[in-house]
Structure formats: C-alpha cells, structure tokens
Design a protein around this motif. Structure first.
Motif, PDB file in Angstrom:
ATOM      1  N   GLU A 148       4.851  39.775  27.652  1.00  0.00           N
ATOM      2  CA  GLU A 148       5.248  41.029  27.032  1.00  0.00           C
ATOM      3  C   GLU A 148       4.765  41.097  25.593  1.00  0.00           C
ATOM      4  N   LYS A 167       8.770  35.131  33.914  1.00  0.00           N
ATOM      5  CA  LYS A 167       8.650  36.539  33.523  1.00  0.00           C
ATOM      6  C   LYS A 167       7.202  36.868  33.164  1.00  0.00           C
ATOM      7  N   GLU A 168       6.896  38.153  33.150  1.00  0.00           N
ATOM      8  CA  GLU A 168       5.563  38.571  32.764  1.00  0.00           C
ATOM      9  C   GLU A 168       5.413  38.502  31.245  1.00  0.00           C
ATOM     10  N   GLN A 198       5.747  35.022  26.576  1.00  0.00           N
ATOM     11  CA  GLN A 198       5.991  34.900  28.010  1.00  0.00           C
ATOM     12  C   GLN A 198       7.081  33.882  28.240  1.00  0.00           C
TER      13      GLN A 198
END
Length: 126
Positions: A45, A42-43, A38
C-alpha cells in the motif's frame, strides 16, 4: 539510481521512527519519491509521496497527520518521519523513485516506478 532504505526497527505504540531512503547515482533531482509498505499477508500500500523539489507531498489517509515525508536533495535522501505509531503500521517499508516533471507528485500506484529500495522492517508493539 539505486535506493537504500534504512531506519526501521522495533518501537512501542505511540513512539516514533525516522526512515531514510538514500539514493546513489546521478539525476536524483529528476525523480519524485514515494514510500510504500507491505504487511504480512496484505497487499502493498501507498504511504506518502514527494515531488522533485520537496514542495508538494501526498499522504495516505491512514497516516495523514502522523507521518511526514521530506527530502534533502543535497544529500540525495528522502525521509519519512513517523510519529504516534500504531501496531497497524507494522510492515516492511519500501521507497521508490519515479521520473516525473518538477511539479508532479508520484502516484499511489506501484506500477510505473523506475527504482525500488530493498525495504526496511518496522514493527510496532502494543
């Protein structure tokens, strides 16, 4: 199962790092393990996953050919070898374990994982 991620640090672009995810507790071999990351803002991933035996792996397209996931069940440890690092790889990296049947590689969705490590920071400078 408790997971402890380590091995992060600061590296220049093009460099390498090896992350480790050490497990404690019984039945580690009943779990497939994945790495997620992460970045700020941002998310989370998916990065890579490995099945219980280590014989099957899956990678995100963004790291394919540069990262390698492996495991040593005797040491209860999963590794993520990261080569040719790019500034875009900068993130906190987490390992996670999911109880699966022996042939299954855990999926890229973060939901459904049984245990998570605390994360290790990877910073790649340009």
């Amino acid at each position: 199962v408790q997971l402890q991620a380590s091995g992060g640090g600061l590296v220049q672009a093009g460099g390498s790092l090896r992350l480790s995810c050490a497990a404690s507790g019984p039945a580690f071999t009943m779990y497939g393990v994945s790495w997620f990351r992460q970045a700020p803002g941002k998310e989370r991933e998916f990065v890579a996953a490995i099945n219980r035996s280590g014989g099957s792996t899956v990678y995100a397209d963004s790291v394919k050919g540069r990262f390698t996931i492996s495991r040593d069940n005797a040491k209860k440890t999963v590794y993520l070898q990261m080569n040719s690092l790019e500034p875009e790889d900068t993130a906190v990296y987490y390992c996670a374990a999911k109880r699966v049947i022996v042939t299954v590689v855990p999926g890229p969705e973060g939901r459904g994982y049984d245990y998570w490590g605390q994360g290790t920071q990877v910073t790649v400078s340009s």
